[in-house]
Design an enzyme around this catalytic site. Structure first.
Site, PDB file in Angstrom:
ATOM      1  CG  HIS A  83      -0.087   0.183   2.526  1.00  0.00           C
ATOM      2  ND1 HIS A  83       0.628  -0.865   3.092  1.00  0.00           N
ATOM      3  CD2 HIS A  83       0.165   1.250   3.316  1.00  0.00           C
ATOM      4  CE1 HIS A  83       1.260  -0.443   4.172  1.00  0.00           C
ATOM      5  NE2 HIS A  83       1.006   0.849   4.330  1.00  0.00           N
ATOM      6  CG  ASP A 137       1.827   4.904   4.899  1.00  0.00           C
ATOM      7  OD1 ASP A 137       1.247   3.804   4.779  1.00  0.00           O
ATOM      8  OD2 ASP A 137       2.891   5.054   5.539  1.00  0.00           O
ATOM      9  CG  HIS A 197       5.231   1.041   2.651  1.00  0.00           C
ATOM     10  ND1 HIS A 197       4.663   2.201   2.142  1.00  0.00           N
ATOM     11  CD2 HIS A 197       4.692   0.896   3.882  1.00  0.00           C
ATOM     12  CE1 HIS A 197       3.828   2.706   3.027  1.00  0.00           C
ATOM     13  NE2 HIS A 197       3.819   1.926   4.099  1.00  0.00           N
ATOM     14  NE  ARG A 246       8.534  -4.585  10.503  1.00  0.00           N
ATOM     15  CZ  ARG A 246       9.548  -3.779  10.175  1.00  0.00           C
ATOM     16  NH1 ARG A 246      10.804  -4.201  10.270  1.00  0.00           N
ATOM     17  NH2 ARG A 246       9.303  -2.552   9.759  1.00  0.00           N
TER      18      ARG A 246
HETATM   19  C1  LIG Z   1      -7.540  -0.635   3.695  1.00  0.00           C
HETATM   20  C2  LIG Z   1      -7.221   0.413   4.448  1.00  0.00           C
HETATM   21  C3  LIG Z   1      -6.555   0.332   5.795  1.00  0.00           C
HETATM   22  C4  LIG Z   1      -6.001   1.746   5.985  1.00  0.00           C
HETATM   23  C5  LIG Z   1      -7.136   2.557   5.363  1.00  0.00           C
HETATM   24  C6  LIG Z   1      -7.376   1.838   4.039  1.00  0.00           C
HETATM   25  C7  LIG Z   1      -6.252   2.217   3.066  1.00  0.00           C
HETATM   26  C8  LIG Z   1      -4.862   2.395   3.714  1.00  0.00           C
HETATM   27  C9  LIG Z   1      -4.663   1.918   5.182  1.00  0.00           C
HETATM   28  C10 LIG Z   1      -3.878   2.933   6.007  1.00  0.00           C
HETATM   29  C11 LIG Z   1      -2.352   2.910   5.786  1.00  0.00           C
HETATM   30  C12 LIG Z   1      -1.680   3.948   6.706  1.00  0.00           C
HETATM   31  C13 LIG Z   1      -2.281   3.993   8.126  1.00  0.00           C
HETATM   32  C14 LIG Z   1      -3.814   3.900   8.129  1.00  0.00           C
HETATM   33  C15 LIG Z   1      -4.369   4.078   9.535  1.00  0.00           C
HETATM   34  C16 LIG Z   1      -4.392   4.865   7.138  1.00  0.00           C
HETATM   35  O1  LIG Z   1      -4.786   5.994   7.335  1.00  0.00           O
HETATM   36  O2  LIG Z   1      -4.399   4.276   5.883  1.00  0.00           O
HETATM   37  C17 LIG Z   1      -4.189   2.581   7.448  1.00  0.00           C
HETATM   38  C18 LIG Z   1      -5.676   2.178   7.437  1.00  0.00           C
HETATM   39  C19 LIG Z   1      -5.980   1.073   8.461  1.00  0.00           C
HETATM   40  O3  LIG Z   1      -5.128   0.239   8.729  1.00  0.00           O
HETATM   41  O4  LIG Z   1      -7.097   1.087   8.963  1.00  0.00           O
HETATM   42  O1  LIG Z   2       4.700  -2.244  10.497  1.00  0.00           O
HETATM   43  C1  LIG Z   2       5.482  -1.820   9.652  1.00  0.00           C
HETATM   44  O2  LIG Z   2       6.687  -1.985   9.741  1.00  0.00           O
HETATM   45  C2  LIG Z   2       4.918  -1.025   8.483  1.00  0.00           C
HETATM   46  C3  LIG Z   2       3.412  -1.040   8.466  1.00  0.00           C
HETATM   47  C4  LIG Z   2       2.804  -0.002   7.580  1.00  0.00           C
HETATM   48  O3  LIG Z   2       3.265   0.243   6.499  1.00  0.00           O
HETATM   49  C5  LIG Z   2       1.611   0.739   8.050  1.00  0.00           C
HETATM   50  O4  LIG Z   2       1.111   0.460   9.166  1.00  0.00           O
HETATM   51  O5  LIG Z   2       1.157   1.635   7.306  1.00  0.00           O
HETATM   52 FE   LIG Z   3       2.322   1.986   5.589  1.00  0.00          FE
END
Ligand SMILES: C=C1C[C@]23C[C@H]1CC[C@H]2[C@@]12CCC[C@@](C)(C(=O)O1)[C@H]2[C@@H]3C(=O)O
Ligand SMILES: O=C(O)CCC(=O)C(=O)O
Ligand SMILES: [Fe+2]
Length: 320
Positions: free
Chosen positions: A192, A194, A249, A259
């Site tokens: 994905h 961020d 990533h 981890r």
């Molecule tokens: C499928 C998902 C899961 C999301 C939202 C959507 C798209 C990207 C994921 C993230 C990735 C970065 C942190 C987070 C908190 C964010 O803002 O986007 C994640 C969120 C989650 O893990 O709930």
């Molecule tokens: O846990 C990690 O090392 C990366 C996870 C990640 O990319 C995320 O939570 O958005």
């Molecule tokens: Fe991430």
């Protein structure tokens, strides 16, 4: 053409940026343009704040599952296991998602930590405020490096009281299989980008993080518990009109070691318009993206699958 594609995929290693050196400003810009990913040292955050939080996290994840589940499911904050987001993504991971601005989740922890809940929240708050400060310094150096008049053009969004930032603790238990080798490529956290502006990641010394610069090619990032890994988020890609790249990533599982990572996701206020900074485009028409607010982007992101190209929906289609 052939040569070009080879040079495009060549990765000399994770850019290492020493924040105490004057040349770091231009190195930061280059790393954001080339990869959207880099590692920082001499970041000014004393080890004590990192290890203290790490040991709280270890304590939390070693609680019985029934205890941890009392702080979930993530709605969107709280404890989650295996399921990521709401649209069917799963990974070999358990996590704690926290809001950085309010203590609205406090009651969830009080029920399992008792009096220790306050200590836990204090340690998180202290860590987050330091990491946020570092993220803002990096964003200011980037704005300077891009010759943006407003040095705080990016950082003010994280500093805003209404900043929609998130903090996450991820725990990837060892993932053994009877077939040894075959656990190598199991997914801890699916690929994905961020959505926010900038993410600051610190992990223990267990490998797993990988980045992708060209489709289908994954580069393993050697872990380094004394440094921070920074990645450009979708919103910063938009604010720089595509000059900085939001890096794809993922995390793959480890068969023997667990981890633990902690990540600060710096985001803008919900009402903020995400658009290229005027000095980075000639005119509004030169924006590569349609107009949207962080609220709209976030809403759309939460309807997507992890691997989706979330920005695609907001790209202007070049007139043919
Ligand atoms: C499928 C998902 C899961 C999301 C939202 C959507 C798209 C990207 C994921 C993230 C990735 C970065 C942190 C987070 C908190 C964010 O803002 O986007 C994640 C969120 C989650 O893990 O709930
Ligand atoms: O846990 C990690 O090392 C990366 C996870 C990640 O990319 C995320 O939570 O958005
Ligand atoms: Fe991430």
């Amino acid at each position: 053409m052939e040569q070009f594609s080879i040079s495009k995929t060549f990765f000399p290693g994770v850019p290492l940026i020493d924040l105490s050196k004057p040349e770091s400003k231009s190195q930061l810009v280059k790393a954001c343009e080339d990869f959207g990913f880099f590692k920082v040292i001499n970041h000014g955050i004393p080890t004590q704040f990192i290890t203290e939080l790490e040991s709280e996290a270890v304590k939390f994840f070693s609680l019985p599952i029934s205890h941890k589940e009392k702080t979930g499911p993530p709605d969107p904050f709280g404890y989650g296991s295996k399921k990521i987001g709401n649209n069917g993504d799963v990974g070999w991971v358990e996590y704690l998602l926290l809001n950085t601005n309010t203590q609205s989740d406090y009651h969830k922890f009080a029920s399992i930590f008792g009096e220790a809940a306050e200590k836990f929240r204090c340690i998180v708050n202290e860590y987050v405020s330091r990491v946020k400060k570092m993220a803002c310094e990096i964003l200011e150096m980037l704005a300077d490096g891009l010759k943006i008049q407003e040095r705080n053009g990016f950082s003010k969004l994280l500093m805003d009281e209404e900043s929609d930032s998130v903090f996450r603790l991820n725990h990837y238990p060892p993932c053994p299989t009877e077939f040894g080798e075959s656990s190598k490529n199991l997914i801890g956290f699916g690929e994905h980008t961020d959505p926010q502006i900038i993410s600051v990641l610190r992990s223990n010394n267990t490998s797993g993080l990988q980045i992708s610069l060209t489709e289908g090619n994954w580069i393993s990032i050697p872990p380094d518990s004394n440094s921070f890994f920074i990645n450009v988020g979708d919103s910063l890609q938009v604010m720089t009109n595509g000059r900085f790249k939001s890096v794809r990533h993922r995390v793959v599982t480890n068969s023997s070691k667990s981890r633990l990572s902690m990540i600060y996701f710096g985001g803008p206020p919900l009402s903020e318009k995400i658009a290229p900074l005027p000095s980075l485009i000639k005119g509004e028409d030169d924006s590569l993206y349609k107009e949207f607010t962080w609220f709209e982007y976030k809403k759309s992101a939460f309807k997507s699958r992890l691997a989706d190209n979330r920005l695609g929906f907001f790209e202007k289609i070049a007139a043919s």
